[in-house]
Design an enzyme around this catalytic site. Structure first.
Site, PDB file in Angstrom:
ATOM      1  N   SER A 171      36.839  96.589 -27.759  1.00 43.31           N
ATOM      2  CA  SER A 171      38.151  97.162 -28.064  1.00 43.31           C
ATOM      3  C   SER A 171      38.758  97.738 -26.793  1.00 43.31           C
ATOM      4  O   SER A 171      38.044  98.352 -25.993  1.00 43.31           O
ATOM      5  CB  SER A 171      38.010  98.318 -29.069  1.00 43.31           C
ATOM      6  OG  SER A 171      37.289  97.937 -30.217  1.00 43.31           O
ATOM      7  N   ASP A 215      36.264 107.863 -27.740  1.00 38.95           N
ATOM      8  CA  ASP A 215      36.383 106.475 -28.216  1.00 38.95           C
ATOM      9  C   ASP A 215      37.261 106.393 -29.463  1.00 38.95           C
ATOM     10  O   ASP A 215      37.111 105.458 -30.263  1.00 38.95           O
ATOM     11  CB  ASP A 215      34.998 105.870 -28.492  1.00 38.95           C
ATOM     12  CG  ASP A 215      34.135 105.803 -27.233  1.00 38.95           C
ATOM     13  OD1 ASP A 215      34.703 105.620 -26.147  1.00 38.95           O
ATOM     14  OD2 ASP A 215      32.900 105.947 -27.344  1.00 38.95           O
ATOM     15  N   ASN A 254      41.004 102.414 -21.896  1.00 35.30           N
ATOM     16  CA  ASN A 254      39.545 102.245 -21.820  1.00 35.30           C
ATOM     17  C   ASN A 254      39.148 100.967 -22.533  1.00 35.30           C
ATOM     18  O   ASN A 254      39.775 100.569 -23.514  1.00 35.30           O
ATOM     19  CB  ASN A 254      38.851 103.440 -22.498  1.00 35.30           C
ATOM     20  CG  ASN A 254      37.334 103.342 -22.419  1.00 35.30           C
ATOM     21  OD1 ASN A 254      36.780 103.027 -21.360  1.00 35.30           O
ATOM     22  ND2 ASN A 254      36.647 103.582 -23.521  1.00 35.30           N
ATOM     23  N   HIS A 312      35.877  99.498 -24.586  1.00 39.52           N
ATOM     24  CA  HIS A 312      34.644  99.959 -25.217  1.00 39.52           C
ATOM     25  C   HIS A 312      33.943  98.762 -25.859  1.00 39.52           C
ATOM     26  O   HIS A 312      34.591  97.960 -26.539  1.00 39.52           O
ATOM     27  CB  HIS A 312      34.966 101.016 -26.280  1.00 39.52           C
ATOM     28  CG  HIS A 312      33.734 101.566 -26.933  1.00 39.52           C
ATOM     29  ND1 HIS A 312      32.929 102.503 -26.313  1.00 39.52           N
ATOM     30  CD2 HIS A 312      33.137 101.276 -28.108  1.00 39.52           C
ATOM     31  CE1 HIS A 312      31.903 102.776 -27.105  1.00 39.52           C
ATOM     32  NE2 HIS A 312      32.002 102.042 -28.208  1.00 39.52           N
TER      33      HIS A 312
HETATM   34  C1  GAR Z   1      31.060  97.393 -20.187  1.00 37.53           C
HETATM   35  O1  GAR Z   1      30.390  96.708 -21.212  1.00 37.53           O
HETATM   36  C2  GAR Z   1      32.022  98.405 -20.758  1.00 37.53           C
HETATM   37  O2  GAR Z   1      32.643  97.982 -21.942  1.00 37.53           O
HETATM   38  C3  GAR Z   1      31.101  99.553 -21.035  1.00 37.53           C
HETATM   39  O3  GAR Z   1      30.232  99.608 -19.934  1.00 37.53           O
HETATM   40  C4  GAR Z   1      30.081  98.285 -19.407  1.00 37.53           C
HETATM   41  C5  GAR Z   1      30.394  98.331 -17.935  1.00 37.53           C
HETATM   42  O4  GAR Z   1      30.108  97.110 -17.322  1.00 37.53           O
HETATM   43  N1  GAR Z   1      31.831 100.768 -21.196  1.00 37.53           N
HETATM   44  C6  GAR Z   1      31.440 101.756 -22.001  1.00 37.53           C
HETATM   45  O5  GAR Z   1      30.416 101.730 -22.643  1.00 37.53           O
HETATM   46  C7  GAR Z   1      32.387 102.941 -22.035  1.00 37.53           C
HETATM   47  N2  GAR Z   1      31.970 103.873 -23.001  1.00 37.53           N
HETATM   48  P1  GAR Z   1      30.837  96.710 -15.967  1.00 37.53           P
HETATM   49  O6  GAR Z   1      30.583  97.841 -14.972  1.00 37.53           O
HETATM   50  O7  GAR Z   1      30.148  95.453 -15.538  1.00 37.53           O
HETATM   51  O8  GAR Z   1      32.287  96.526 -16.235  1.00 37.53           O
END
Ligand code: GAR
Length: 210
Positions: free
Chosen positions: A131, A140, A102, A104
Site C-alpha cells: 500500500s 501505518d 509511505n 508499506h
Molecule cells: C520495503 O519492503 C518497504 O515496503 C518496507 O521495507 C522494505 C524496504 O526495502 N517498509 C516498511 O516496512 C515500512 N514500515 P528497500 O530498502 O529495499 O526499499
C-alpha cells in the site's frame, strides 16, 4: 518539483523511484542509518546524501527535529519514505502532512507494523500486497492512495512472499509518486484526492498465479 527520499536500508524502492524518470528532481536521499546500503547507491548516482544516526539522540523528538531541518534544507515538495524504519513523531508528521508518502508491505489496514509477510502467512490470507498512503500520526494508518495485490501460494514462506510483494512495490511507488509530482494527487480534508485516473483500474494489479 523537488523530492527527498528517506531510507533505512538497502534502498531498492529508492532505486525504483530513481529509475522511473519521475517529473521532478531528487534533491537528496537521507537515512537514519549512516551505513545504509542505499546511501552509497544514491551517491553513486550523484545525488546528495546524508546520514543522521538516530542513536545519537536521547529522545525521538530531537532526532525528528534534526531530520526535519535536514529535509527542509532541500526545500522538497514531496518526501517519500522508502523503507524508512523509524516511527515519526506527531510534530514531524504534521510539519510534512500532505507531502509525506509511505510504502508499506501489506494491504493496509491489515498487518501494520513489522514482519508483515509472516503476519500474512500466519493469518492465512489468500491475497497480500503493498500500500502507498499519505502519512498521518496514526502508525501505518493514513489515507490509502493505491494498493497492489499478489496471491499467497501454498508453499510460500515469508521470504518468497516478500519477494513477490517487492516486485509490486517497485511498480506501485513510482506510479503514485508520479501522480503527486504531476499535481494530480492531494490530501484533502483527510482523504486522498486523485484527478485524471480511475482509482481501481489505475491502481489495483492482481498478477496471475503462475
Ligand atoms: C520495503 O519492503 C518497504 O515496503 C518496507 O521495507 C522494505 C524496504 O526495502 N517498509 C516498511 O516496512 C515500512 N514500515 P528497500 O530498502 O529495499 O526499499
Amino acid at each position: 518539483m523537488r523530492y527527498v527520499i528517506l531510507i533505512s536500508g538497502r534502498g531498492s524502492n529508492m532505486e525504483s523511484l530513481l529509475d522511473a524518470g519521475l517529473p521532478g528532481i531528487c534533491a537528496a536521499v537521507i537515512s537514519n542509518r549512516p551505513d545504509a546500503a542505499g546511501l552509497a547507491l544514491a551517491a553513486a548516482r550523484g545525488i546528495a546524501t546524508s546520514g543522521i544516526d538516530h542513536r545519537g539522540f536521547a529522545v525521538r523528538e530531537d532526532f525528528d527535529a534534526a531530520l526535519a531541518t535536514e529535509i527542509e534544507r532541500h526545500a522538497p515538495d514531496l518526501v517519500l519514505l522508502a523503507g524508512f524504519m523509524r516511527i515519526l513523531s506527531d510534530g514531524f508528521v504534521r510539519r510534512f502532512e500532505g507531502r509525506l508518502l509511505n510504502i508499506h508491505p501489506s494491504l493496509l489496514p491489515a498487518f501494520p507494523g513489522v514482519r508483515t509477510h509472516a503476519q500474512a502467512l500466519a493469518a492465512g490470507v489468500r491475497l497480500h500486497g503493498c500500500s502507498v498512503h499519505f502519512v498521518t500520526p496514526a502508525l501505518d494508518g493514513g489515507p490509502i492512495i493505491a494498493q497492489a495485490a499478489v496471491p499467497v501460494l501454498a508453499d510460500d514462506d515469508a521470504a518468497s512472499l516478500g519477494a513477490r510483494v517487492l516486485v509490486e512495490e517497485h511498480r506501485l511507488y513510482p506510479r503514485v509518486a508520479r501522480w503527486f509530482l504531476e499535481g494530480r494527487l492531494q490530501l484533502v480534508a483527510g482523504r486522498t484526492q486523485l484527478r485524471g485516473e480511475t482509482p481501481v483500474a489505475g491502481s489495483l494489479h492482481v498478477p496471475r498465479a503462475d
